[in-house]
Scaffold this motif. Structure first.
Motif, PDB file in Angstrom:
ATOM      1  N   THR A  54     -15.960 -93.142 -31.398  1.00 30.15           N
ATOM      2  CA  THR A  54     -15.443 -91.908 -30.792  1.00 30.15           C
ATOM      3  C   THR A  54     -15.882 -91.769 -29.341  1.00 30.15           C
ATOM      4  OG1 THR A  54     -17.365 -90.692 -31.643  1.00 30.15           O
ATOM      5  CG2 THR A  54     -15.368 -90.711 -33.004  1.00 30.15           C
ATOM      6  N   ALA A  55     -16.967 -92.450 -28.968  1.00 24.01           N
ATOM      7  CA  ALA A  55     -17.471 -92.345 -27.597  1.00 24.01           C
ATOM      8  C   ALA A  55     -16.682 -93.267 -26.670  1.00 24.01           C
ATOM      9  CB  ALA A  55     -18.955 -92.707 -27.545  1.00 24.01           C
ATOM     10  N   ARG A  56     -16.414 -92.812 -25.475  1.00 22.69           N
ATOM     11  CA  ARG A  56     -15.818 -93.650 -24.437  1.00 22.69           C
ATOM     12  C   ARG A  56     -16.969 -94.127 -23.550  1.00 22.69           C
ATOM     13  NH1 ARG A  56     -10.439 -93.471 -23.488  1.00 22.69           N
ATOM     14  NH2 ARG A  56     -10.780 -93.793 -21.260  1.00 22.69           N
ATOM     15  N   PHE A  57     -17.369 -95.379 -23.752  1.00 25.30           N
ATOM     16  CA  PHE A  57     -18.581 -95.868 -23.108  1.00 25.30           C
ATOM     17  C   PHE A  57     -18.501 -95.803 -21.592  1.00 25.30           C
ATOM     18  CE2 PHE A  57     -18.721 -98.161 -27.258  1.00 25.30           C
ATOM     19  CZ  PHE A  57     -19.884 -97.574 -27.734  1.00 25.30           C
ATOM     20  N   ARG A  58     -17.324 -96.001 -21.021  1.00 24.56           N
ATOM     21  CA  ARG A  58     -17.195 -95.970 -19.566  1.00 24.56           C
ATOM     22  C   ARG A  58     -17.429 -94.564 -19.003  1.00 24.56           C
ATOM     23  NH1 ARG A  58     -12.682-100.103 -17.158  1.00 24.56           N
ATOM     24  NH2 ARG A  58     -13.314-101.960 -18.318  1.00 24.56           N
ATOM     25  N   ASP A  59     -17.249 -93.555 -19.824  1.00 23.30           N
ATOM     26  CA  ASP A  59     -17.482 -92.190 -19.347  1.00 23.30           C
ATOM     27  C   ASP A  59     -18.958 -91.919 -19.063  1.00 23.30           C
ATOM     28  OD1 ASP A  59     -14.799 -91.750 -19.577  1.00 23.30           O
ATOM     29  OD2 ASP A  59     -14.913 -90.627 -21.463  1.00 23.30           O
ATOM     30  N   ASP A  60     -19.844 -92.767 -19.568  1.00 19.47           N
ATOM     31  CA  ASP A  60     -21.277 -92.567 -19.376  1.00 19.47           C
ATOM     32  C   ASP A  60     -21.790 -93.214 -18.090  1.00 19.47           C
ATOM     33  OD1 ASP A  60     -21.683 -91.171 -21.820  1.00 19.47           O
ATOM     34  OD2 ASP A  60     -21.559 -93.075 -22.893  1.00 19.47           O
ATOM     35  N   TRP A  61     -20.887 -93.747 -17.268  1.00 18.99           N
ATOM     36  CA  TRP A  61     -21.279 -94.393 -16.016  1.00 18.99           C
ATOM     37  C   TRP A  61     -20.921 -93.493 -14.837  1.00 18.99           C
ATOM     38  CZ3 TRP A  61     -23.098 -99.670 -15.588  1.00 18.99           C
ATOM     39  CH2 TRP A  61     -23.277-100.299 -16.827  1.00 18.99           C
ATOM     40  N   GLN A  62     -21.679 -93.624 -13.766  1.00 20.36           N
ATOM     41  CA  GLN A  62     -21.525 -92.773 -12.583  1.00 20.36           C
ATOM     42  C   GLN A  62     -21.101 -93.617 -11.392  1.00 20.36           C
ATOM     43  OE1 GLN A  62     -25.173 -90.857 -11.453  1.00 20.36           O
ATOM     44  NE2 GLN A  62     -24.266 -89.709  -9.762  1.00 20.36           N
ATOM     45  N   GLU A  63     -20.150 -93.105 -10.617  1.00 22.77           N
ATOM     46  CA  GLU A  63     -19.692 -93.797  -9.413  1.00 22.77           C
ATOM     47  C   GLU A  63     -20.749 -93.737  -8.308  1.00 22.77           C
ATOM     48  OE1 GLU A  63     -17.010 -95.519  -8.546  1.00 22.77           O
ATOM     49  OE2 GLU A  63     -15.891 -95.350 -10.427  1.00 22.77           O
ATOM     50  N   VAL A  64     -20.968 -94.855  -7.634  1.00 25.64           N
ATOM     51  CA  VAL A  64     -21.846 -94.876  -6.468  1.00 25.64           C
ATOM     52  C   VAL A  64     -21.035 -94.413  -5.260  1.00 25.64           C
ATOM     53  CG1 VAL A  64     -23.233 -96.336  -4.936  1.00 25.64           C
ATOM     54  CG2 VAL A  64     -23.234 -96.758  -7.415  1.00 25.64           C
ATOM     55  N   PRO A  65     -21.496 -93.410  -4.523  1.00 23.95           N
ATOM     56  CA  PRO A  65     -20.717 -92.922  -3.368  1.00 23.95           C
ATOM     57  C   PRO A  65     -20.681 -93.949  -2.248  1.00 23.95           C
ATOM     58  CG  PRO A  65     -22.882 -91.883  -3.413  1.00 23.95           C
ATOM     59  CD  PRO A  65     -22.759 -92.658  -4.689  1.00 23.95           C
ATOM     60  N   ASP A  66     -19.666 -93.825  -1.397  1.00 25.01           N
ATOM     61  CA  ASP A  66     -19.554 -94.745  -0.261  1.00 25.01           C
ATOM     62  C   ASP A  66     -20.745 -94.607   0.682  1.00 25.01           C
ATOM     63  OD1 ASP A  66     -17.205 -95.623  -1.308  1.00 25.01           O
ATOM     64  OD2 ASP A  66     -15.908 -94.618   0.147  1.00 25.01           O
ATOM     65  N   ASN A  67     -21.044 -93.385   1.105  1.00 26.68           N
ATOM     66  CA  ASN A  67     -22.150 -93.101   2.038  1.00 26.68           C
ATOM     67  C   ASN A  67     -22.024 -93.827   3.371  1.00 26.68           C
ATOM     68  OD1 ASN A  67     -23.197 -91.499   0.064  1.00 26.68           O
ATOM     69  ND2 ASN A  67     -25.114 -92.606  -0.196  1.00 26.68           N
ATOM     70  N   ALA A  68     -20.883 -94.460   3.612  1.00 29.05           N
ATOM     71  CA  ALA A  68     -20.663 -95.175   4.879  1.00 29.05           C
ATOM     72  C   ALA A  68     -19.189 -95.544   4.931  1.00 29.05           C
ATOM     73  CB  ALA A  68     -21.534 -96.424   4.969  1.00 29.05           C
ATOM     74  N   GLU A  69     -18.726 -95.883   6.127  1.00 31.75           N
ATOM     75  CA  GLU A  69     -17.376 -96.400   6.283  1.00 31.75           C
ATOM     76  C   GLU A  69     -17.432 -97.919   6.233  1.00 31.75           C
ATOM     77  OE1 GLU A  69     -15.260 -94.965   9.639  1.00 31.75           O
ATOM     78  OE2 GLU A  69     -15.624 -92.849   9.183  1.00 31.75           O
ATOM     79  N   PHE A  70     -16.587 -98.514   5.416  1.00 33.39           N
ATOM     80  CA  PHE A  70     -16.598 -99.948   5.222  1.00 33.39           C
ATOM     81  C   PHE A  70     -15.424-100.586   5.960  1.00 33.39           C
ATOM     82  CE2 PHE A  70     -18.590 -98.184   1.355  1.00 33.39           C
ATOM     83  CZ  PHE A  70     -19.849 -98.760   1.486  1.00 33.39           C
ATOM     84  N   ASP A  71     -15.743-101.484   6.878  1.00 26.24           N
ATOM     85  CA  ASP A  71     -14.719-102.206   7.625  1.00 26.24           C
ATOM     86  C   ASP A  71     -14.335-103.466   6.846  1.00 26.24           C
ATOM     87  OD1 ASP A  71     -12.977-102.887   9.642  1.00 26.24           O
ATOM     88  OD2 ASP A  71     -14.461-102.774  11.241  1.00 26.24           O
ATOM     89  N   ASN A  72     -13.311-104.162   7.321  1.00 23.68           N
ATOM     90  CA  ASN A  72     -12.901-105.424   6.710  1.00 23.68           C
ATOM     91  C   ASN A  72     -14.059-106.414   6.745  1.00 23.68           C
ATOM     92  OD1 ASN A  72     -11.800-108.349   7.172  1.00 23.68           O
ATOM     93  ND2 ASN A  72     -10.145-107.261   6.138  1.00 23.68           N
ATOM     94  N   GLY A  73     -14.374-107.017   5.589  1.00 22.10           N
ATOM     95  CA  GLY A  73     -15.525-107.898   5.499  1.00 22.10           C
ATOM     96  C   GLY A  73     -15.432-109.127   6.381  1.00 22.10           C
ATOM     97  N   PHE A  74     -14.239-109.699   6.491  1.00 21.02           N
ATOM     98  CA  PHE A  74     -14.058-110.853   7.375  1.00 21.02           C
ATOM     99  C   PHE A  74     -14.330-110.459   8.829  1.00 21.02           C
ATOM    100  CE2 PHE A  74     -11.646-112.004   3.633  1.00 21.02           C
ATOM    101  CZ  PHE A  74     -11.829-113.368   3.510  1.00 21.02           C
ATOM    102  N   LYS A  75     -13.847-109.303   9.213  1.00 16.48           N
ATOM    103  CA  LYS A  75     -14.018-108.832  10.587  1.00 16.48           C
ATOM    104  C   LYS A  75     -15.494-108.572  10.903  1.00 16.48           C
ATOM    105  CE  LYS A  75     -12.627-104.912  13.544  1.00 16.48           C
ATOM    106  NZ  LYS A  75     -13.741-103.968  13.321  1.00 16.48           N
ATOM    107  N   ILE A  76     -16.214-107.985   9.953  1.00 17.28           N
ATOM    108  CA  ILE A  76     -17.640-107.727  10.163  1.00 17.28           C
ATOM    109  C   ILE A  76     -18.379-109.027  10.442  1.00 17.28           C
ATOM    110  CG2 ILE A  76     -19.767-106.954   9.047  1.00 17.28           C
ATOM    111  CD1 ILE A  76     -18.065-104.958   7.458  1.00 17.28           C
ATOM    112  N   GLN A  77     -18.062-110.061   9.657  1.00 12.63           N
ATOM    113  CA  GLN A  77     -18.780-111.318   9.858  1.00 12.63           C
ATOM    114  C   GLN A  77     -18.351-112.002  11.143  1.00 12.63           C
ATOM    115  OE1 GLN A  77     -18.695-114.110   6.584  1.00 12.63           O
ATOM    116  NE2 GLN A  77     -20.481-115.201   7.362  1.00 12.63           N
TER     117      GLN A  77
END
Length: 379
Positions: free
Chosen positions: A310-333
């Motif tokens: 009856t439990a939805r196991f995924r409901d027990d997980w919490q999203e990690v907030p962005d806390n930053a703006e993420f640019d394109n990973g290729f561009k950053i490198q």
């Protein structure tokens, strides 16, 4: 504010990755934002020189983006460049990179840097002997999901990390009734294909930078789809591995299990996901998102196959907030490598790191062939 321009010979930009991620979303995007800002406030812009085998394709790309400099002559391009970038198929990379090293150019290359660890180490040694700066693309370290995961590790969220489980892949169509979404050379051994050579260098730098040095590997390489249809409609023998199942032992007793497959249908939130379990908490990170479950909020499931869950196991997980703006990973490198060239800023992702990734792929293939666990020696 002074602005300096650096010529970049970009070889392999007619390919999907070289064009989309490196030319459009990295080099041209850097110029659109005004260049790379250095520590003294000055800026560096990039002057791309498009290099490839087809002049017609190069001319079309150049016209599309208002660029004037393109050529099929690598030597001529190197004369006008300070940086050489390589996104060709792996088989063509070593010869071109060596030519750039001999010309005294700084070099940034896609992975894998070579098909064998002997060649990869030779490239690293040659670049070091020539005194040229060198780097290899390790884009997944800059994905928002993995940046959030790194934040959790640095903050001590997991306590002692116990294990890592990775799932990567999707169904690549065979090319008969639907067009394949990957080039046919990926599935031919003689052309440098195979998912271990393609993906194990990725998994190596992810494990090395986030969880610890890889100490041993046990892998099983499989060719699930033995026949495919190429771009011209011809049937060919797909003898390269299209799936790999690996177990890696890392420092501090961490065990990583990573499955890679082009013959799997996706039943997860993203095309790649890593689950990290520790004594104090767990996390599941994908390309963009990351979810966590702390030990204080971990439920206590009880195995009882006679009753419906009856439990939805995924409901027990919490999203990690962005806390930053993420640019394109290729561009950053790219920005990091430009700073490395322009002002000697740190850049740890060099050809030696690339060689370690190739080594893991080579040992993974050997492990599969011999059916045994293989220790990873230092290079």
């Amino acid at each position: 504010m002074s602005v300096r321009t650096i010529g970049v010979a970009m070889n392999g930009v007619t390919g999907r990755m070289g064009y989309r991620q490196h030319l459009v979303r990295s080099v041209l995007a850097i110029n659109e934002q005004g260049g790379v800002t250095l520590s003294d406030g000055s800026r560096v812009k990039l002057a791309p020189i498009l290099v490839g085998r087809s002049e017609a394709k190069l001319a079309e790309l150049a016209a599309r983006h208002g660029l004037a400099d393109y050529t099929t002559d690598l030597d001529a391009a190197l004369e006008r460049a300070e940086i050489y970038f390589d996104a060709q198929v792996t088989q063509a990379r070593v010869k071109s990179v060596l030519k750039a090293i001999e010309a005294g150019k700084h070099i940034y290359a896609e992975k894998p840097t070579a098909e064998s660890v002997v060649e990869a180490v030779a490239l690293s040694d040659a670049a070091r002997a020539a005194g040229v700066k060198n780097g290899v693309v390790q884009d997944k370290l800059f994905l928002p999901g993995l940046l959030k995961l790194k934040r959790l590790i640095d903050g001590g969220f997991f306590g002692r990390i116990l294990s890592v489980r990775g799932e990567f892949g999707y169904w690549v169509f065979e090319g008969d009734w639907q067009q394949a979404q990957r080039p046919s050379w990926n599935y031919r051994s003689q052309d440098g294909g195979g998912i271990i050579l393609d993906m194990f260098p990725h998994w190596h730098y992810v494990m090395e930078n986030l969880f610890g040095q890889v100490r041993s590997v046990y892998a099983k390489a499989v060719t699930h789809i033995p026949q495919r249809v190429d771009e011209q409609g011809g049937t060919y023998e797909a003898d390269a591995d299209d799936a790999a199942y690996g177990i890696f032992e890392l420092d501090n007793g961490v065990v990583a299990q990573i499955n890679s497959s082009w013959a799997v249908r996706v039943n997860r939130d993203e095309l790649v996901e890593f689950q990290v379990d520790g004594t104090h908490g767990s996390a599941v990170a994908g390309l963009r998102d990351c979810r966590v479950q702390h030990r204080a909020t971990t439920p206590k499931p009880v195995w009882n196959p006679d009753l419906p869950v009856t439990a939805r196991f995924r409901d027990d997980w919490q999203e990690v907030p962005d806390n930053a703006e993420f640019d394109n990973g290729f561009k950053i490198q790219w920005e990091q490598f430009v700073r490395h060239v322009a002002e000697d800023a740190p850049f740890p992702y060099d050809f030696a790191a690339g060689a370690r990734g190739v080594q893991l792929a080579e040992l993974g293939l050997r492990s599969s062939h011999e059916g045994r666990r293989i220790e990873v020696p230092g290079l």
